[in-house]
Motif scaffolding. Structure first.
Motif, PDB file in Angstrom:
ATOM      1  N   GLN A 124       0.829  -1.195   0.000  1.00 31.51           N
ATOM      2  CA  GLN A 124       0.000   0.000   0.000  1.00 31.51           C
ATOM      3  C   GLN A 124       0.869   1.253   0.000  1.00 31.51           C
ATOM      4  OE1 GLN A 124      -3.298   0.124  -0.191  1.00 31.51           O
ATOM      5  NE2 GLN A 124      -3.588  -2.093  -0.141  1.00 31.51           N
ATOM      6  N   VAL A 125       0.411   2.266  -0.710  1.00 28.54           N
ATOM      7  CA  VAL A 125       1.087   3.550  -0.785  1.00 28.54           C
ATOM      8  C   VAL A 125       0.131   4.619  -0.290  1.00 28.54           C
ATOM      9  CG1 VAL A 125       2.087   5.280  -2.300  1.00 28.54           C
ATOM     10  CG2 VAL A 125       2.568   2.854  -2.674  1.00 28.54           C
ATOM     11  N   GLN A 126       0.638   5.496   0.551  1.00 34.34           N
ATOM     12  CA  GLN A 126      -0.176   6.580   1.083  1.00 34.34           C
ATOM     13  C   GLN A 126       0.506   7.924   0.871  1.00 34.34           C
ATOM     14  OE1 GLN A 126       0.872   4.096   3.620  1.00 34.34           O
ATOM     15  NE2 GLN A 126      -0.690   2.768   2.715  1.00 34.34           N
ATOM     16  N   LEU A 127      -0.292   8.935   0.564  1.00 38.77           N
ATOM     17  CA  LEU A 127       0.167  10.312   0.477  1.00 38.77           C
ATOM     18  C   LEU A 127      -0.667  11.130   1.453  1.00 38.77           C
ATOM     19  CD1 LEU A 127       0.879   9.026  -2.390  1.00 38.77           C
ATOM     20  CD2 LEU A 127       0.785  11.371  -3.249  1.00 38.77           C
ATOM     21  N   VAL A 128      -0.016  11.860   2.338  1.00 37.19           N
ATOM     22  CA  VAL A 128      -0.714  12.648   3.339  1.00 37.19           C
ATOM     23  C   VAL A 128      -0.271  14.094   3.256  1.00 37.19           C
ATOM     24  CG1 VAL A 128      -1.197  12.966   5.779  1.00 37.19           C
ATOM     25  CG2 VAL A 128      -0.950  10.657   4.850  1.00 37.19           C
ATOM     26  N   GLU A 129      -1.233  14.987   3.000  1.00 34.61           N
ATOM     27  CA  GLU A 129      -0.962  16.418   2.934  1.00 34.61           C
ATOM     28  C   GLU A 129      -1.174  17.068   4.290  1.00 34.61           C
ATOM     29  OE1 GLU A 129      -3.293  15.525  -1.016  1.00 34.61           O
ATOM     30  OE2 GLU A 129      -3.477  14.996   1.108  1.00 34.61           O
ATOM     31  N   SER A 130      -0.485  18.178   4.505  1.00 35.35           N
ATOM     32  CA  SER A 130      -0.664  18.960   5.710  1.00 35.35           C
ATOM     33  C   SER A 130      -0.325  20.413   5.411  1.00 35.35           C
ATOM     34  CB  SER A 130       0.213  18.441   6.852  1.00 35.35           C
ATOM     35  OG  SER A 130       1.589  18.556   6.527  1.00 35.35           O
TER      36      SER A 130
ATOM     37  N   THR B 258       3.776  13.925   2.415  1.00 32.67           N
ATOM     38  CA  THR B 258       4.720  12.850   2.665  1.00 32.67           C
ATOM     39  C   THR B 258       4.179  11.531   2.130  1.00 32.67           C
ATOM     40  OG1 THR B 258       5.626  13.936   4.630  1.00 32.67           O
ATOM     41  CG2 THR B 258       5.986  11.577   4.420  1.00 32.67           C
ATOM     42  N   VAL B 259       5.025  10.822   1.416  1.00 34.09           N
ATOM     43  CA  VAL B 259       4.674   9.526   0.841  1.00 34.09           C
ATOM     44  C   VAL B 259       5.196   8.417   1.741  1.00 34.09           C
ATOM     45  CG1 VAL B 259       4.949   7.989  -1.136  1.00 34.09           C
ATOM     46  CG2 VAL B 259       4.747  10.464  -1.492  1.00 34.09           C
ATOM     47  N   SER B 260       4.381   7.413   1.969  1.00 30.99           N
ATOM     48  CA  SER B 260       4.802   6.266   2.759  1.00 30.99           C
ATOM     49  C   SER B 260       4.207   4.998   2.169  1.00 30.99           C
ATOM     50  CB  SER B 260       4.389   6.425   4.221  1.00 30.99           C
ATOM     51  OG  SER B 260       2.976   6.480   4.349  1.00 30.99           O
ATOM     52  N   GLY B 261       4.680   3.858   2.652  1.00 41.23           N
ATOM     53  CA  GLY B 261       4.177   2.583   2.188  1.00 41.23           C
ATOM     54  C   GLY B 261       5.215   1.799   1.409  1.00 41.23           C
ATOM     55  N   SER B 262       4.736   0.908   0.560  1.00 43.15           N
ATOM     56  CA  SER B 262       5.610   0.002  -0.188  1.00 43.15           C
ATOM     57  C   SER B 262       6.179   0.678  -1.429  1.00 43.15           C
ATOM     58  CB  SER B 262       4.841  -1.261  -0.560  1.00 43.15           C
ATOM     59  OG  SER B 262       4.327  -1.915   0.582  1.00 43.15           O
ATOM     60  N   VAL B 263       6.967   1.700  -1.204  1.00 38.71           N
ATOM     61  CA  VAL B 263       7.504   2.517  -2.283  1.00 38.71           C
ATOM     62  C   VAL B 263       8.870   2.017  -2.732  1.00 38.71           C
ATOM     63  CG1 VAL B 263       8.277   4.819  -2.937  1.00 38.71           C
ATOM     64  CG2 VAL B 263       6.239   4.543  -1.508  1.00 38.71           C
ATOM     65  N   PHE B 264       9.034   1.864  -4.024  1.00 41.89           N
ATOM     66  CA  PHE B 264      10.343   1.561  -4.585  1.00 41.89           C
ATOM     67  C   PHE B 264      11.040   2.839  -5.039  1.00 41.89           C
ATOM     68  CE2 PHE B 264      13.145   0.574  -8.182  1.00 41.89           C
ATOM     69  CZ  PHE B 264      14.024  -0.299  -7.563  1.00 41.89           C
TER      70      PHE B 264
ATOM     71  N   ASP C  95       4.202  10.255  -8.882  1.00 39.24           N
ATOM     72  CA  ASP C  95       4.382   9.129  -9.791  1.00 39.24           C
ATOM     73  C   ASP C  95       5.271   8.113  -9.081  1.00 39.24           C
ATOM     74  OD1 ASP C  95       5.914   8.620 -13.045  1.00 39.24           O
ATOM     75  OD2 ASP C  95       4.142   7.689 -12.161  1.00 39.24           O
ATOM     76  N   ILE C  96       4.716   6.947  -8.765  1.00 42.91           N
ATOM     77  CA  ILE C  96       5.370   6.011  -7.864  1.00 42.91           C
ATOM     78  C   ILE C  96       5.429   4.609  -8.449  1.00 42.91           C
ATOM     79  CG2 ILE C  96       5.213   4.870  -5.611  1.00 42.91           C
ATOM     80  CD1 ILE C  96       3.821   7.415  -4.596  1.00 42.91           C
ATOM     81  N   SER C  97       6.563   3.956  -8.280  1.00 39.45           N
ATOM     82  CA  SER C  97       6.672   2.526  -8.516  1.00 39.45           C
ATOM     83  C   SER C  97       6.776   1.835  -7.168  1.00 39.45           C
ATOM     84  CB  SER C  97       7.884   2.199  -9.391  1.00 39.45           C
ATOM     85  OG  SER C  97       9.090   2.595  -8.775  1.00 39.45           O
ATOM     86  N   THR C  98       6.155   0.682  -7.042  1.00 37.54           N
ATOM     87  CA  THR C  98       6.129  -0.042  -5.775  1.00 37.54           C
ATOM     88  C   THR C  98       7.203  -1.108  -5.728  1.00 37.54           C
ATOM     89  OG1 THR C  98       4.525  -1.681  -6.542  1.00 37.54           O
ATOM     90  CG2 THR C  98       3.657   0.365  -5.624  1.00 37.54           C
ATOM     91  N   ILE C  99       7.451  -1.611  -4.532  1.00 34.85           N
ATOM     92  CA  ILE C  99       8.421  -2.686  -4.362  1.00 34.85           C
ATOM     93  C   ILE C  99       7.988  -3.928  -5.135  1.00 34.85           C
ATOM     94  CG2 ILE C  99       9.446  -4.260  -2.675  1.00 34.85           C
ATOM     95  CD1 ILE C  99       9.343  -1.971  -0.672  1.00 34.85           C
ATOM     96  N   ALA C 100       6.707  -4.192  -5.155  1.00 31.20           N
ATOM     97  CA  ALA C 100       6.188  -5.355  -5.866  1.00 31.20           C
ATOM     98  C   ALA C 100       6.340  -5.221  -7.374  1.00 31.20           C
ATOM     99  CB  ALA C 100       4.727  -5.575  -5.499  1.00 31.20           C
ATOM    100  N   SER C 101       6.232  -4.010  -7.882  1.00 32.02           N
ATOM    101  CA  SER C 101       6.335  -3.755  -9.314  1.00 32.02           C
ATOM    102  C   SER C 101       7.231  -2.548  -9.555  1.00 32.02           C
ATOM    103  CB  SER C 101       4.950  -3.520  -9.923  1.00 32.02           C
ATOM    104  OG  SER C 101       4.106  -4.636  -9.739  1.00 32.02           O
ATOM    105  N   PRO C 102       8.522  -2.710  -9.387  1.00 26.89           N
ATOM    106  CA  PRO C 102       9.441  -1.560  -9.429  1.00 26.89           C
ATOM    107  C   PRO C 102       9.576  -0.907 -10.797  1.00 26.89           C
ATOM    108  CG  PRO C 102      10.665  -3.621  -9.301  1.00 26.89           C
ATOM    109  CD  PRO C 102       9.221  -3.966  -9.077  1.00 26.89           C
TER     110      PRO C 102
END
Length: 122
Positions: A1-7, A23-29, A98-105
């Protein structure tokens, strides 16, 4: 899962300033281009600014000189410094990346935050 949280959103008087963060968090590659969009009530979502992973920026022509985008790659964070705010800047501001994940880098796509409300009013 990938999350973006604004503040950083809130109420500010015309001529004032705000600094938004996302800030971006989660399974980010890897994170490529990041950006900010905004949507005012009854209007279409519009591009505010983007910044590449290398720091190259692009801003909407109407906002150049007032809004500045930046990023901290070590913190997976993008910022938007907003100066000389006007009532017409009132909108929900959304973070995009624009994000690539660990599962699909090698497969990347855009992700969105939930948005943060900016209200410019006296």
């Amino acid at each position: 899962q990938v999350q973006l949280v604004e503040s950083g959103g809130g109420l500010v008087q015309p001529g004032g300033s705000l600094r938004l963060s996302c800030t971006v968090s989660g399974s980010v590659f890897a994170i490529g281009t990041m950006g900010w969009f905004r949507q005012a009530p009854g209007k279409e979502r519009e591009l505010v600014a983007t910044i590449t992973s290398g720091g190259e920026t692009h801003s909407a022509d109407s906002l150049k000189g007032r809004f500045t985008i930046s990023r901290d790659n070590a913190k997976n964070t993008v910022h938007l410094q907003m100066n000389s705010l006007k009532p017409e800047d009132t909108a929900v501001y959304y973070c995009n990346a624009d994000i690539s994940t660990i599962a699909s880098p090698y497969s990347h796509r855009g992700y969105w935050g939930k948005g943060t409300l900016v209200t410019v009013s006296s």
